[in-house]
Scaffold this active site. Structure first.
Site, PDB file in Angstrom:
ATOM      1  N   CYS A   1       4.892   1.630  -8.144  1.00 16.70           N
ATOM      2  CA  CYS A   1       5.291   0.582  -7.204  1.00 16.70           C
ATOM      3  C   CYS A   1       4.068   0.030  -6.468  1.00 16.70           C
ATOM      4  O   CYS A   1       3.549   0.659  -5.545  1.00 16.70           O
ATOM      5  CB  CYS A   1       6.310   1.124  -6.201  1.00 16.70           C
ATOM      6  SG  CYS A   1       6.871  -0.116  -5.011  1.00 16.70           S
TER       7      CYS A   1
ATOM      8  N   CYS B   1       4.729  -0.717  -2.756  1.00 17.23           N
ATOM      9  CA  CYS B   1       4.753   0.497  -1.935  1.00 17.23           C
ATOM     10  C   CYS B   1       3.353   1.028  -1.664  1.00 17.23           C
ATOM     11  O   CYS B   1       3.030   1.450  -0.552  1.00 17.23           O
ATOM     12  CB  CYS B   1       5.564   1.598  -2.635  1.00 17.23           C
ATOM     13  SG  CYS B   1       7.179   1.100  -3.228  1.00 17.23           S
ATOM     14  N   ASP B   2       2.502   1.058  -2.702  1.00 21.45           N
ATOM     15  CA  ASP B   2       1.257   1.822  -2.624  1.00 21.45           C
ATOM     16  C   ASP B   2      -0.018   0.992  -2.737  1.00 21.45           C
ATOM     17  O   ASP B   2      -1.119   1.528  -2.599  1.00 21.45           O
ATOM     18  CB  ASP B   2       1.246   2.888  -3.735  1.00 21.45           C
ATOM     19  CG  ASP B   2       2.402   3.866  -3.592  1.00 21.45           C
ATOM     20  OD1 ASP B   2       2.781   4.158  -2.445  1.00 21.45           O
ATOM     21  OD2 ASP B   2       2.929   4.330  -4.619  1.00 21.45           O
TER      22      ASP B   2
END
Length: 317
Positions: free
Chosen positions: A136, A139-140
């Site tokens: 992701c 997300c990261d």
């Protein structure tokens, strides 16, 4: 086989399931929640979560799910280990079998079984998951600002992640196994017109390099067999997700990829009294915060459904 009757059954944990549990418990529905094969969902393999409101310093994914679980328990949710293995939605009372040995009759069912990222299947990928390997970018990606990263995939998701990362990272390598992409033309153009994205055609990942964290990747040219080592600090797998919805085939309307179809603006499925939330029905956003929001929707829809059913029964009497 042991049998049990419950009012509200929630299948699956994670942000969607636990939020549905919090709302339905506060509404007095006395929910029973089965955590599934991976209690806490994908966040259990996520290190730092920095984009969820309420955690200004960030939080570890497992700690966040622990907090969600505690809050659901506090309001009286009956949280259990176990996995739904089959369902029967023929009647007004829905049947769900847990671990092939326990039959539950439920007035309403909230499906929050999530989706699982597809992985390449490399030993190094599993070992370095959460240490530079991610599924992701949204997300990261923040953790790789100014660094070099790689994205694996040839569809729209891979292109979107590459473009997203290009705004944060110094260099983005996009590994495409063939000499063409499956992505839409507009997404391909964005990738090819972004200066710091380099597409590696006819390339597949032979190995991810690094002991404690990602330090590089060994790329194999599928035409020549040549191996090349490239230094990267982040490695993003974007070859798709698989919704955990197999047991609902033949009962719930699913799209071509297995995601549950819900009525626009609601969590309602094609079966009355069965609601779906989280990544099992969301193939677009797939974020913890959107999953939690849809869990709230499912609980509210379930509460309203039960209230209407009760009022109908009272009228008949």
């Amino acid at each position: 086989m042991a049998e049990e009757k419950v009012g509200c059954l929630i299948i699956g944990s994670g942000p969607a399931g636990y939020t549905a549990a919090i709302y339905s418990a506060r509404a007095g529905l006395k929910p029973v929640l089965y955590q599934g094969a991976q209690p806490g969902g994908q966040l259990m393999i996520t290190n730092e979560v920095e984009n969820y409101p309420g955690y200004p310093e960030g939080v570890l994914g497992p700690k966040m799910m622990e907090d969600f679980q505690k809050q659901a328990s506090r309001f009286g949710t009956d949280i259990r280990f176990g996995m739904a293995t089959s369902v029967d939605f023929t009647g007004p009372v829905h049947k769900v079998i847990i671990d092939e040995s326990h039959l539950i009759h439920a007035d309403v069912v909230i499906v929050s079984t999530g989706a699982s990222a597809k992985w390449l299947g490399l030993e190094s990928e599993a070992r370095l998951n959460g240490r530079g390997v991610s599924a992701c970018a949204v997300c990261d990606g923040f953790f790789f600002r100014g660094k070099d990263v790689a994205v694996v995939g040839a569809g729209d998701t891979a292109c979107e992640e590459a473009v997203y990362l290009s705004k944060l990272c110094r260099k983005v390598y996009l590994l495409v196994r063939r000499d063409t992409m499956r992505a839409s033309q507009i997404m391909q153009k964005r990738v090819l017109n972004t200066p710091n994205i380099e597409v590696l055609w006819n390339s597949e990942t032979h190995e991810i390099l690094g002991e404690e964290e990602v330090e590089g990747m060994r790329v194999k040219n599928v035409q020549t067999g040549a191996l090349t080592d490239i230094t990267v600090q982040g490695f993003f797998v974007a070859i798709g997700h698989k919704p955990n919805t197999d047991i609902f085939k033949g009962w719930l309307d699913l799209d071509d990829n297995g995601y549950i179809n819900t009525l626009p603006g609601s969590s309602k499925t094609n079966i009355e009294g069965v609601f779906a939330c989280g990544d099992a029905q969301d193939h677009i956003y797939r974020q913890a915060v959107t999953a939690a929001g849809s869990g709230c929707m499912a609980a509210l829809d379930a509460e309203r459904y039960l209230a209407a059913k009760e009022a109908e029964e009272e009228t008949v009497k």
